[in-house]
Design a protein around this motif. Structure first.
Motif, PDB file in Angstrom:
ATOM      1  N   ASP A 159      -2.683  -7.443  -5.671  1.00  0.00           N
ATOM      2  CA  ASP A 159      -1.434  -6.485  -5.364  1.00  0.00           C
ATOM      3  C   ASP A 159      -0.377  -6.571  -6.131  1.00  0.00           C
ATOM      4  O   ASP A 159       0.530  -5.662  -6.836  1.00  0.00           O
ATOM      5  CB  ASP A 159      -1.169  -6.577  -3.953  1.00  0.00           C
ATOM      6  CG  ASP A 159      -2.224  -6.045  -2.990  1.00  0.00           C
ATOM      7  OD1 ASP A 159      -3.025  -5.271  -3.500  1.00  0.00           O
ATOM      8  OD2 ASP A 159      -2.354  -6.556  -1.847  1.00  0.00           O
TER       9      ASP A 159
ATOM     10  N   ASP B  53       1.650  -4.057  -8.934  1.00  0.00           N
ATOM     11  CA  ASP B  53       2.861  -3.977  -9.019  1.00  0.00           C
ATOM     12  C   ASP B  53       3.889  -4.113 -10.253  1.00  0.00           C
ATOM     13  O   ASP B  53       4.945  -3.906 -10.278  1.00  0.00           O
ATOM     14  CB  ASP B  53       3.507  -4.477  -7.477  1.00  0.00           C
ATOM     15  CG  ASP B  53       3.562  -4.364  -6.427  1.00  0.00           C
ATOM     16  OD1 ASP B  53       2.814  -3.057  -6.230  1.00  0.00           O
ATOM     17  OD2 ASP B  53       3.522  -4.871  -5.522  1.00  0.00           O
TER      18      ASP B  53
ATOM     19  N   LYS C 283       1.211   3.935 -10.360  1.00  0.00           N
ATOM     20  CA  LYS C 283       0.229   3.254 -10.185  1.00  0.00           C
ATOM     21  C   LYS C 283      -0.616   2.983 -11.524  1.00  0.00           C
ATOM     22  O   LYS C 283      -0.698   3.946 -12.515  1.00  0.00           O
ATOM     23  CB  LYS C 283      -0.995   3.687  -9.136  1.00  0.00           C
ATOM     24  CG  LYS C 283      -0.587   3.446  -7.579  1.00  0.00           C
ATOM     25  CD  LYS C 283      -1.710   3.752  -6.596  1.00  0.00           C
ATOM     26  CE  LYS C 283      -1.585   3.410  -5.232  1.00  0.00           C
ATOM     27  NZ  LYS C 283      -2.789   3.863  -4.380  1.00  0.00           N
TER      28      LYS C 283
ATOM     29  N   THR D 193     -12.722  -4.444   5.192  1.00  0.00           N
ATOM     30  CA  THR D 193     -13.011  -3.131   4.543  1.00  0.00           C
ATOM     31  C   THR D 193     -13.909  -3.282   3.624  1.00  0.00           C
ATOM     32  O   THR D 193     -14.456  -4.356   3.251  1.00  0.00           O
ATOM     33  CB  THR D 193     -11.481  -2.710   4.213  1.00  0.00           C
ATOM     34  OG1 THR D 193     -11.708  -1.317   3.724  1.00  0.00           O
ATOM     35  CG2 THR D 193     -10.900  -3.669   3.023  1.00  0.00           C
TER      36      THR D 193
ATOM     37  N   GLU E 221     -13.460   1.355  -1.882  1.00  0.00           N
ATOM     38  CA  GLU E 221     -13.625   2.739  -2.050  1.00  0.00           C
ATOM     39  C   GLU E 221     -14.878   3.330  -3.188  1.00  0.00           C
ATOM     40  O   GLU E 221     -14.826   2.520  -4.062  1.00  0.00           O
ATOM     41  CB  GLU E 221     -12.275   3.686  -2.127  1.00  0.00           C
ATOM     42  CG  GLU E 221     -11.366   3.274  -1.209  1.00  0.00           C
ATOM     43  CD  GLU E 221      -9.888   3.515  -1.830  1.00  0.00           C
ATOM     44  OE1 GLU E 221      -9.882   4.551  -2.273  1.00  0.00           O
ATOM     45  OE2 GLU E 221      -9.098   2.563  -1.723  1.00  0.00           O
TER      46      GLU E 221
ATOM     47  N   TYR F 106     -10.207   0.351  -5.989  1.00  0.00           N
ATOM     48  CA  TYR F 106      -9.278  -0.542  -4.998  1.00  0.00           C
ATOM     49  C   TYR F 106      -7.789  -0.068  -5.052  1.00  0.00           C
ATOM     50  O   TYR F 106      -7.215   0.313  -5.950  1.00  0.00           O
ATOM     51  CB  TYR F 106      -9.052  -1.987  -5.681  1.00  0.00           C
ATOM     52  CG  TYR F 106      -8.191  -2.936  -4.931  1.00  0.00           C
ATOM     53  CD1 TYR F 106      -8.756  -3.492  -3.885  1.00  0.00           C
ATOM     54  CD2 TYR F 106      -6.823  -2.927  -5.406  1.00  0.00           C
ATOM     55  CE1 TYR F 106      -7.850  -4.207  -3.033  1.00  0.00           C
ATOM     56  CE2 TYR F 106      -5.928  -3.926  -4.567  1.00  0.00           C
ATOM     57  CZ  TYR F 106      -6.576  -4.507  -3.492  1.00  0.00           C
ATOM     58  OH  TYR F 106      -5.467  -5.364  -2.936  1.00  0.00           O
ATOM     59  N   ASN F 107      -7.550   0.431  -3.862  1.00  0.00           N
ATOM     60  CA  ASN F 107      -6.333   1.073  -3.389  1.00  0.00           C
ATOM     61  C   ASN F 107      -6.008   2.237  -4.494  1.00  0.00           C
ATOM     62  O   ASN F 107      -5.061   2.666  -4.655  1.00  0.00           O
ATOM     63  CB  ASN F 107      -5.098   0.075  -3.950  1.00  0.00           C
ATOM     64  CG  ASN F 107      -3.765   0.398  -3.272  1.00  0.00           C
ATOM     65  OD1 ASN F 107      -3.764   1.141  -2.213  1.00  0.00           O
ATOM     66  ND2 ASN F 107      -2.521  -0.071  -3.851  1.00  0.00           N
TER      67      ASN F 107
END
Length: 361
Positions: A229, A233, A239, A262, A265, A278-279
């Motif tokens: 993460d 950032d 993103k 989780t 995706e 991811y995210n």
């Protein structure tokens, strides 16, 4: 204006060129999405965004303070990437399907072209191989600060290996660095003056270490979702368009995601292939992201970047990928087809790309 290889394939009227481009992008998540600026000449000189100007609130009658952005002048030179594909005339005359033979030979050459571009896109270093262009590892990674070294105003460094903190430091007062590295500030605009007088100003960068370092000795660190993460950032202005990593790193992220309750995706890529996210950011795998970096050959890297004319972008001659049928050879009984590409890489802003380095593999 930039154009992707997929769009270039649609615009090409040469069936052979279309087939080669489709072969090149088929298994390359980088080349499926990376846009290319078509340039005339052998190089592109551009200004890489370095430091934004400042603005302030003022009262009536205040004296306004001028502030200008800072840019780094960069020149990206087109490099020649290509190879010759020979088809033996004996096989032409003895095989019933000549077209399939030639297609197979050219297809393998196209795959080799893709592999070499991806390798240079990631690992390229013009200092060690002048025929290559600099890849994202070198461009994003920056130049490490070194002790007892003369620096001039405008020089840019990052902390020593293992200590990279996501910031870079611009020299504002020239001099020779101390024997011990300074305590680097981690606030945009913060400054540090070494005891020898060299002064550095902190700005947003893109190289973040997952491990630790001391006096040039690196201790790799384990991947965590928090570190991932933090990497995301570091890419500012939105993103990242892609998370580029090795297969080992993807497996570890999947394990961490399952441990957190989780799963990654799953969606579809440009050509309908299955892609993990991811995210919300697609995960791209390249075998040229090495897992044997570092002093103990046990480190890997994850890259996060945006793609486009203001971020990471490919450079190409206007013809893009070219195919030349050279015909029969004098030295052997074969016909030759040459595939070539004048290409390079540009990073237009230092805040649109980042890397998580020194991660244990």
């Amino acid at each position: 204006m930039s154009i992707s290889l997929d769009e270039a394939s649609k615009l090409s009227e040469d069936i052979l060129v279309k087939g080669i481009i489709e072969t090149i992008i088929k298994d390359s998540p980088i080349l499926q999405e990376l846009p290319f600026i078509q340039i005339v000449g052998n190089s592109l000189k551009y200004n890489r965004e370095s430091v934004l100007p400042t603005v302030n609130f003022y009262d009536v009658g205040d004296t306004w303070v001028e502030s200008t952005p800072e840019f780094e002048a960069v020149s990206a030179v087109l490099r020649i990437l290509g190879g010759d594909a020979d088809v033996d005339n004996f096989l032409k005359s003895t095989r019933s399907n000549v077209t399939d033979l030639e297609t197979a030979v050219i297809e393998q050459k196209a795959k080799a072209l893709r592999h070499e571009f991806e390798k240079s896109f990631i690992q390229g270093n013009a200092a060690t191989n002048a025929k290559q262009f600099d890849g994202i590892h070198k461009v994003i990674g920056g130049t490490a600060w070194t002790a007892s070294t003369a620096y001039v105003v405008g020089d840019v460094v990052v902390p020593e290996a293992g200590e990279e903190n996501g910031f870079r430091y611009v020299c504002t007062v020239a001099g020779t660095s101390h024997t011990a590295n300074p305590v680097w500030p981690t606030v945009e605009g913060g400054s540090i003056a070494e005891t020898t007088g060299v002064t550095w100003v902190c700005h947003y960068g893109g190289n973040l270490s997952a491990g630790t370092g001391a006096a040039g000795t690196v201790t790799p660190g384990a991947l965590t979702l928090t570190k991932l993460d933090n990497l995301i950032d570091l890419v500012r202005g939105g993103k990242p368009d892609i998370l580029l990593m090795s297969r080992v790193s993807r497996r570890r992220i999947a394990v961490l995601a399952r441990a957190a309750g989780t799963n990654l995706e799953v969606g579809k890529g440009l050509l309908g292939e299955t892609v993990q996210f991811y995210n919300g950011i697609p995960i791209a795998i390249s075998d040229w992201v090495l897992d044997n970096l570092g002093p103990s050959s046990n480190c890997t890297t994850i890259y996060a970047f945006q793609m486009g004319e203001g971020a990471v972008c490919g450079l190409s001659s206007p013809e893009m990928i070219q195919v030349e049928r050279l015909g029969s050879l004098e030295t052997k009984d074969a016909a030759r087809t040459r595939i070539k590409w004048y290409c390079s890489l540009a990073l237009f802003s230092t805040v649109n790309a980042a890397m998580l380095s020194w991660m244990s593999s």
